[in-house]
Enzyme design. Sequence first.
Site: not given
Ligand code: ACM
Length: 526
Positions: A142, A171, A242, A305-306, A372, A400, A402, A452
């Site tokens: 990022r 990403d 991602h 993820d996602e 997570w 986390y 962030d 992040w």
């Molecule tokens: C994540 O926070 N997407 C692993």
Amino acid sequence: MLIPLPHHLLERSGHFTLTEHTALRLTPGSEPVARLLRETLAPATGLPLPAHADGQLALVLDPLLTGLGPEGYGLTVGAEAVLLRAATPAGLRNGVQTLRQALPPTALGDTPAPGVPWRLPLMEITDRPRFPWRGAMLDVARHFMPVAFLHRFVDLLALHKLNVFHLHLTDDQGWRMPVPRHPALTEVGAWRAESMVGRAGSRRYDGTPHGGAYTRAELTGLVEYAAERGVTVVPEIEMPGHTRAAIAAYPRLGNRPDRRLPVWPEWGVCDSVLGVHDAALDFCREVLDEVMDVFPARHVHIGGDECPTTEWAASDAALRRMRAEGLAGPAALRGWFLRQIANHLIDQGRTPVTWDEGDDEQLPPEVVTMAWRTGAHGAPAARSLARGHRVVLTPWERTYLDYPRSADPGEPLGQDGTVTVRDILAWDPVPVPLPEFGAGSGSVLGTQAQLWTEFAPTPADVEYLAFPRLAALAEVAWSPRRGTPGRNSRSFTARLAAHSARLDALGVNHRKPRRPPRRRADARLG
Ligand code: ACM
């Protein structure tokens, strides 16, 4: 005074003083650790610490000391001599970090501090980590972070006895790892035209190009630098979601080869995902072959993820693949994809790591999952454990960094929620014996912090997010469970006051403790 708190610590009054006459007594194999001690102390102290058979400071590597475990150490500081001993170089390195913390904080600085007596308090320590996986993830996708900062970050991890540096290299917003067979990954995928201002969906952009990539030599150098400090660099290449930066570089990797898309300038979850065709799978294997060549770590993270399924649901090719593999729906393609890639890593003797999405039935049991989405110790981790996976606990509510540390409007922009030092310290990753935690044949490897960087564009921003919360996470990962003597918030707060001076000496951009240290607490080591 030490962070993380050692397992057994006995203090006595008095001290041993390191001077220009102090020499090191070494045993076979302890020379690299001696070098680390000299290198870290030299800038501020100027101490030469030469090797000598009668040296007062002994670094003893004794493979028979197995009771200390693979990373433990014993340290005795007497009035006449100091004895640091361990079964492994990793154990000795952890002892070196204890010695650094036990000295006056100026010993950690990078400018000469003449006239300071380099005193170590008399003490007896027996210490070993609670968990084998103690780490921090840094997202350099990022926002690109210069390699010099990655070295500094490794130093900071080592100071806190953290041993895993998880490097999130790719990403939607940028690809940072060069792969000779696919040069456009960094030529195209490392740069975005601009970045979103504010949170996901703001529709505002800064109009400023951003990017960067590492060279192979830089990454190899980082791996070596980290290894000398007892830190393993675990690389992460995201897939199948991602991956917009890779698809921007090579549209054929996606689900619409005819469509050219830019590297993503937004935050949030991007709809572009890899196709489930052979070209995308071959690409991932080729990238990971280069990753395995550069990073010797046993663990290789493949993201997972996602992963939105809108593109697969609209793709005839993806639906054909789904049916051919007997999968129930497009969502199952994610696990199928990850299984193909995980098996490639396993075939090469590596251990794949994925972010846990709670539907990982298709993953081979060798895969380590990072839980997570869970609550502090919620169902997905237990499900993974029951299936026999080893798990790194990374619940966002506790790890986390962030997320803002408070709702104070003066704090930098972050995700919606807070993670405080107190939240981290109050957390026990394995609060009850494992069978009651729902474990099958799996086990909890440990925990790590997540940094992040959507809202942390510079190294200074990352440091501010990390400290002191990363020190609290190190306590959770290394020290005995909460409630053992000295392992409580009050003790941590007192030790953090001393630790804050160390962070100052290192020039770390950290959030300072609000209350002044209490004298008595400050004078104690544990
Ligand atoms: C994540 O926070 N997407 C692993």
